[in-house]
Each structure stands twice: as C-alpha cells, then as structure tokens.
Motif scaffolding. Sequence first.
Motif, PDB file in Angstrom:
ATOM      1  N   PHE A  50       0.846  -1.199   0.000  1.00 30.42           N
ATOM      2  CA  PHE A  50       0.000   0.000   0.000  1.00 30.42           C
ATOM      3  C   PHE A  50       0.878   1.244   0.000  1.00 30.42           C
ATOM      4  O   PHE A  50       2.039   1.217   0.427  1.00 30.42           O
ATOM      5  CB  PHE A  50      -0.865   0.045   1.271  1.00 30.42           C
ATOM      6  CG  PHE A  50      -1.876  -1.061   1.341  1.00 30.42           C
ATOM      7  CD1 PHE A  50      -3.108  -0.921   0.725  1.00 30.42           C
ATOM      8  CD2 PHE A  50      -1.582  -2.250   2.004  1.00 30.42           C
ATOM      9  CE1 PHE A  50      -4.031  -1.958   0.769  1.00 30.42           C
ATOM     10  CE2 PHE A  50      -2.499  -3.281   2.051  1.00 30.42           C
ATOM     11  CZ  PHE A  50      -3.728  -3.135   1.433  1.00 30.42           C
ATOM     12  N   ILE A  51       0.251   2.331  -0.420  1.00 30.91           N
ATOM     13  CA  ILE A  51       0.824   3.671  -0.174  1.00 30.91           C
ATOM     14  C   ILE A  51       0.110   4.174   1.072  1.00 30.91           C
ATOM     15  O   ILE A  51      -1.129   4.146   1.131  1.00 30.91           O
ATOM     16  CB  ILE A  51       0.552   4.613  -1.361  1.00 30.91           C
ATOM     17  CG1 ILE A  51       1.243   4.089  -2.620  1.00 30.91           C
ATOM     18  CG2 ILE A  51       0.992   6.032  -1.030  1.00 30.91           C
ATOM     19  CD1 ILE A  51       0.820   4.788  -3.901  1.00 30.91           C
ATOM     20  N   VAL A  52       0.868   4.589   2.082  1.00 29.30           N
ATOM     21  CA  VAL A  52       0.212   5.000   3.324  1.00 29.30           C
ATOM     22  C   VAL A  52       0.532   6.461   3.613  1.00 29.30           C
ATOM     23  O   VAL A  52       1.649   6.936   3.379  1.00 29.30           O
ATOM     24  CB  VAL A  52       0.627   4.071   4.501  1.00 29.30           C
ATOM     25  CG1 VAL A  52       2.079   4.223   4.872  1.00 29.30           C
ATOM     26  CG2 VAL A  52      -0.238   4.327   5.727  1.00 29.30           C
ATOM     27  N   ASP A  53      -0.504   7.168   4.107  1.00 24.60           N
ATOM     28  CA  ASP A  53      -0.351   8.569   4.522  1.00 24.60           C
ATOM     29  C   ASP A  53       0.254   8.569   5.925  1.00 24.60           C
ATOM     30  O   ASP A  53      -0.362   8.092   6.875  1.00 24.60           O
ATOM     31  CB  ASP A  53      -1.751   9.210   4.521  1.00 24.60           C
ATOM     32  CG  ASP A  53      -1.717  10.632   5.062  1.00 24.60           C
ATOM     33  OD1 ASP A  53      -0.637  11.105   5.464  1.00 24.60           O
ATOM     34  OD2 ASP A  53      -2.795  11.253   5.074  1.00 24.60           O
ATOM     35  N   MET A  54       1.474   9.089   6.039  1.00 22.18           N
ATOM     36  CA  MET A  54       2.178   9.035   7.330  1.00 22.18           C
ATOM     37  C   MET A  54       1.554   9.973   8.364  1.00 22.18           C
ATOM     38  O   MET A  54       1.894   9.920   9.538  1.00 22.18           O
ATOM     39  CB  MET A  54       3.659   9.374   7.137  1.00 22.18           C
ATOM     40  CG  MET A  54       4.427   8.344   6.339  1.00 22.18           C
ATOM     41  SD  MET A  54       4.465   6.721   7.128  1.00 22.18           S
ATOM     42  CE  MET A  54       5.616   7.001   8.466  1.00 22.18           C
ATOM     43  N   HIS A  55       0.630  10.856   7.929  1.00 18.72           N
ATOM     44  CA  HIS A  55      -0.042  11.745   8.883  1.00 18.72           C
ATOM     45  C   HIS A  55      -1.421  11.203   9.267  1.00 18.72           C
ATOM     46  O   HIS A  55      -2.183  11.892   9.963  1.00 18.72           O
ATOM     47  CB  HIS A  55      -0.183  13.152   8.279  1.00 18.72           C
ATOM     48  CG  HIS A  55       1.117  13.708   7.758  1.00 18.72           C
ATOM     49  ND1 HIS A  55       2.197  13.949   8.581  1.00 18.72           N
ATOM     50  CD2 HIS A  55       1.531  14.040   6.505  1.00 18.72           C
ATOM     51  CE1 HIS A  55       3.207  14.414   7.865  1.00 18.72           C
ATOM     52  NE2 HIS A  55       2.837  14.462   6.603  1.00 18.72           N
ATOM     53  N   VAL A  98      -5.070   1.801  11.423  1.00 17.46           N
ATOM     54  CA  VAL A  98      -4.895   2.856  10.410  1.00 17.46           C
ATOM     55  C   VAL A  98      -5.722   2.492   9.171  1.00 17.46           C
ATOM     56  O   VAL A  98      -5.592   1.392   8.639  1.00 17.46           O
ATOM     57  CB  VAL A  98      -3.402   3.010  10.030  1.00 17.46           C
ATOM     58  CG1 VAL A  98      -3.239   4.028   8.906  1.00 17.46           C
ATOM     59  CG2 VAL A  98      -2.592   3.422  11.253  1.00 17.46           C
ATOM     60  N   HIS A  99      -6.575   3.431   8.731  1.00 17.02           N
ATOM     61  CA  HIS A  99      -7.451   3.173   7.577  1.00 17.02           C
ATOM     62  C   HIS A  99      -6.760   3.621   6.293  1.00 17.02           C
ATOM     63  O   HIS A  99      -6.324   4.765   6.191  1.00 17.02           O
ATOM     64  CB  HIS A  99      -8.774   3.924   7.738  1.00 17.02           C
ATOM     65  CG  HIS A  99      -9.618   3.359   8.841  1.00 17.02           C
ATOM     66  ND1 HIS A  99     -10.869   2.813   8.632  1.00 17.02           N
ATOM     67  CD2 HIS A  99      -9.359   3.204  10.170  1.00 17.02           C
ATOM     68  CE1 HIS A  99     -11.341   2.368   9.782  1.00 17.02           C
ATOM     69  NE2 HIS A  99     -10.455   2.594  10.738  1.00 17.02           N
ATOM     70  N   VAL A 100      -6.626   2.697   5.359  1.00 15.92           N
ATOM     71  CA  VAL A 100      -5.990   3.005   4.067  1.00 15.92           C
ATOM     72  C   VAL A 100      -7.013   2.733   2.966  1.00 15.92           C
ATOM     73  O   VAL A 100      -7.549   1.618   2.881  1.00 15.92           O
ATOM     74  CB  VAL A 100      -4.741   2.109   3.838  1.00 15.92           C
ATOM     75  CG1 VAL A 100      -4.098   2.416   2.489  1.00 15.92           C
ATOM     76  CG2 VAL A 100      -3.737   2.286   4.959  1.00 15.92           C
ATOM     77  N   PRO A 101      -7.319   3.737   2.127  1.00 20.09           N
ATOM     78  CA  PRO A 101      -8.305   3.486   1.060  1.00 20.09           C
ATOM     79  C   PRO A 101      -7.782   2.463   0.053  1.00 20.09           C
ATOM     80  O   PRO A 101      -6.565   2.407  -0.195  1.00 20.09           O
ATOM     81  CB  PRO A 101      -8.482   4.867   0.398  1.00 20.09           C
ATOM     82  CG  PRO A 101      -7.342   5.696   0.863  1.00 20.09           C
ATOM     83  CD  PRO A 101      -6.808   5.109   2.133  1.00 20.09           C
ATOM     84  N   ASP A 102      -8.703   1.676  -0.503  1.00 18.23           N
ATOM     85  CA  ASP A 102      -8.274   0.666  -1.481  1.00 18.23           C
ATOM     86  C   ASP A 102      -7.612   1.320  -2.698  1.00 18.23           C
ATOM     87  O   ASP A 102      -6.765   0.703  -3.350  1.00 18.23           O
ATOM     88  CB  ASP A 102      -9.479  -0.181  -1.923  1.00 18.23           C
ATOM     89  CG  ASP A 102      -9.036  -1.363  -2.765  1.00 18.23           C
ATOM     90  OD1 ASP A 102      -8.143  -2.118  -2.305  1.00 18.23           O
ATOM     91  OD2 ASP A 102      -9.528  -1.506  -3.897  1.00 18.23           O
ATOM     92  N   SER A 103      -7.959   2.580  -2.957  1.00 19.93           N
ATOM     93  CA  SER A 103      -7.338   3.275  -4.104  1.00 19.93           C
ATOM     94  C   SER A 103      -5.846   3.507  -3.862  1.00 19.93           C
ATOM     95  O   SER A 103      -5.114   3.850  -4.795  1.00 19.93           O
ATOM     96  CB  SER A 103      -8.039   4.613  -4.364  1.00 19.93           C
ATOM     97  OG  SER A 103      -8.015   5.392  -3.189  1.00 19.93           O
ATOM     98  N   ASP A 104      -5.362   3.316  -2.630  1.00 18.06           N
ATOM     99  CA  ASP A 104      -3.929   3.434  -2.351  1.00 18.06           C
ATOM    100  C   ASP A 104      -3.238   2.071  -2.284  1.00 18.06           C
ATOM    101  O   ASP A 104      -2.106   1.963  -1.807  1.00 18.06           O
ATOM    102  CB  ASP A 104      -3.690   4.218  -1.048  1.00 18.06           C
ATOM    103  CG  ASP A 104      -3.680   5.718  -1.302  1.00 18.06           C
ATOM    104  OD1 ASP A 104      -3.487   6.116  -2.464  1.00 18.06           O
ATOM    105  OD2 ASP A 104      -3.875   6.488  -0.349  1.00 18.06           O
TER     106      ASP A 104
END
Length: 407
Positions: free
Chosen positions: A192-197, A223-229
């Motif tokens: 995944f690409i994760v938003d570090m913030h 931590v919630h990661v959208p499937d688009s990431d």
Amino acid sequence: MDFDDTPDEAAFRARVRALLEEHAAELVHLDAGEEAADAGEQEQALRRTQRVLADAGLVGVSWAREHGGQSGTLAQQAIVNQELARARVPTLINHIGLGMCGPTVVAHGTPEQHERYLARLLRAEDVWCQLFSEPGSGSDLAALRTTAVRHGDEWVVNGQKVWTTLAHVADHGILLTRTDADRPKHAGLTMFIVDMHAPGVTVRPLKQLGGQSDFNEVFFDDVHVPDSDRLGEPGEGWRVALTTLLNERVAVGGGGNDLGLSVESLAALAAERVPQLSAERQVLARQALGRAAVAALANRYTGYRRYTAISKGGLPGPEASAGKLAGTTAAKLVADAGVRLLGDDAVYGRGPDGDDGRWQRNQAWLPGIAIAGGTNEVLRNIIGERVLGLPPEPREDKTAPFDGVRR
Ligand SMILES: Cc1cc2nc3c(=O)[nH]c(=O)nc-3n(C[C@H](O)[C@H](O)[C@H](O)COP(=O)(O)OP(=O)(O)OC[C@H]3O[C@@H](n4cnc5c(N)ncnc54)[C@H](O)[C@@H]3O)c2cc1C
C-alpha cells in the motif's frame, strides 16, 4: 563503454554546471559554514533545495516526462549526480522516494496514482519512506506480521515497522503488509501507499550512537488506508517489493557510485600523507591503497556497464545484488585506507583540504549501508542461488501456509 563524455554529454554537463551556479544561493551546501540550523529548519532547507533542483530539471532526469521527469538517459542522471557532488550539494532529502518508492509506484501504480504522487515526490513536496522491516523480519522480509484487513473500500492496518529511514519527516510511505496468513508467506502479502499523517500512525525516532536519528520505529494502530492506495493486486505484494529492493541495490552501491569518498580523494590524501610515513609503514599503506583502488575502480566500471544495460531497456536483476555487495565492500576499503593514512587526525578532522572528519564518519557509516537493503550474507545467498545456480537451502517456509510455519 566509452568513459569520457560524448560531445552531447559534455554540453549537458556544462549546462548542469551553469544551472547549479545560477541557483547556488538557493541550495544547501555541505561546507557552507553556516550556523547549524535546528532540525525543522534543516528539513525545510533540504526540501527547498530539492524543489529548486527539480524546477531546474535536475531531479528525476531519467524518469519519463509523463511522470514529471526529463526522459533523459541514465548517463545524464549520472552526470547530474557527479555535478551535485562536485558542487557539495548534500544527498537529496527524498532519496528514498527517488531511488526506491518512486520507481515502484511507476512500475506498479495506476495512472491515478502516478498523477497524484510522482510530481510531488520529485519536488519533495511529499517526502517518502519505505516501511518493510519489522522487529521479527529483516533478512526474512516475507515473514512480516503487520496485517491489513479489508473492510469495503478500505483496509485497516495494525502492526509495527522498524529501521524506517526518514519516517520522522515523511508524508507517505510504501507499506508491505500481510493480507492472507493462510497462503504461503510470499503469496499472502499486499503493498500500500500509506499517509504518514493518518490517525493511528506513530513514529518514534531511534537514537544512534553518533547522536543523530536517521531511522525510526513506526506503529500502526487501526490505520485506515483506502483501497485506491493499494499498490498492485492483493497477494502480489512480494512482486511489488522486489521492484523496490532491486532498485535499492542499484541505488546504494550497484550503480558504481563511490558511496561518499572517491578513489581520487584517497589518491590526493595519499600523495600528501604517504611521504610522511616510515619506510615500513609506507609498504603497508601502499598495499591498502592498492587493494582499495582496485576494488573501487572495478566497482565503478562494472557499475557503468550495468547502467548501460539498464539504459538499453534491461531491468536490474540479481546482478544488482553483486553490485551492492562489491560497492559497499570497495567503499569500506577506501574509507579504511583513508583513516589508516590519517591516524589520529581522522578522529579530530585534522586532515588536509578542509577535512571535517568525513573519513572517519564514512568508516562508521558504511557497515550500516552494508546491512540496509540486504546484508552481505543474504546477498551472497542470492548470488549463489540465482547467479551461480547453486542449490538453495532446504526450506519448508516457502510452500506451507504462513500461519502453519514454526516461528
Ligand atoms: C542504515 C540502515 C537503514 C535502513 N533503512 C530501512 C528502511 O528505510 N526501511 C526498512 O524497511 N528497513 C530499513 N533498514 C533495515 C534493513 O533492511 C535490515 O536491517 C536488514 O534487512 C537486515 O535485517 P535485520 O536487521 O532484521 O537483521 P537479521 O535479518 O536478523 O540478520 C542478522 C544477521 O543474520 C544474518 N542472516 C540472516 N539470514 C541469513 C541467511 N539466510 N543466511 C546467512 N545469514 C543470514 C544477517 O546477514 C545478519 O548478519 C535499514 C537498515 C540500516 C542498517
């Protein structure tokens, strides 16, 4: 391969040099002699430096124009790297994004991900980190235990990463997770690409021996990661991670770079110091210099050959592992020979040519680089199995479901 610049390359080099002079006042320089800024100011100055260079067309030179690069050659990228070193511009703040995360997003990302992330990465508007290693999985990366569980259009991530370089300043990371523990370990991973913030991401810097904090522990709590990431298909995370690892091995030592101290700077140091030694010590110094020079030059020219192959459309393969092993070994021989010539002066930074302790600093830093991105022992295993065709060690963990393997 011809090692001299072609007329086109010489013209390109002159253009790069002129651009670096034109923008010199906006760039951080290693020996500017300025007051040491606090960490926050330093980070902003390094982000600005990369942005200025990117706007001048000097970042991502070999990346395709559609991804924000210049569609240049790897030789041109190597020229830019050489000129940046000559101008004493420090390593770009987003070096992990440029060397590893970016190429992975290019290779496996969707057009929307390309659009959203790559231009910002090149300008250091977003700094990136690589979230692979965990307390129980470094060399055996595929044994990682951070989980991602799907809930509709989102995934919920829990677990811990460690040794994450730059996580304390990063805006995004590429995150390798386990999404299916019933499958064999390499088959149950997803990237995944994760938003570090994002809420639930906690970064704790690790204090190193020299006082600095280059890397971190990172904790993920719901931590919630959208499937688009998601980067690549579910279960394809290992294939995606291999792209990152092979690029890392080329970026670290496999591209024939000198990892900080060139054989030319060693020769200059030797010209001054060797005549001051006793006859017996001169013999030992010459042997150390010879060994270091042979290893460093062999690595440099082998790296150029590899660049030539990649620039003709090849991909970095297992030979990138041999390159990283040879590169870090050669760089250590160069640093050791320099420290040996300098003796106590290495510790106090009293060498010639404005030495600021760099010989000793590099000698202390290189063993870590020989671990990062694959230890020497692991690289030797890869060379044995994948280059020399030797039989691999028997392993039950490759085929059995991950949850059924003894740990
Ligand atoms: C400077 C630095 C920066 C780093 N940055 C990052 C980063 O940004 N992101 C990230 O995810 N990770 C990062 N790492 C972590 C790095 O990837 C791991 O340290 C590395 O993969 C080794 O894993 P380990 O530390 O768990 O050691 P281990 O895997 O526990 O290895 C311990 C020892 O056992 C040996 N060994 C292990 N397996 C075998 C085998 N099969 N055969 C023979 N010997 C073996 C190793 O060679 C080593 O000597 C960084 C590390 C360093 C030093």
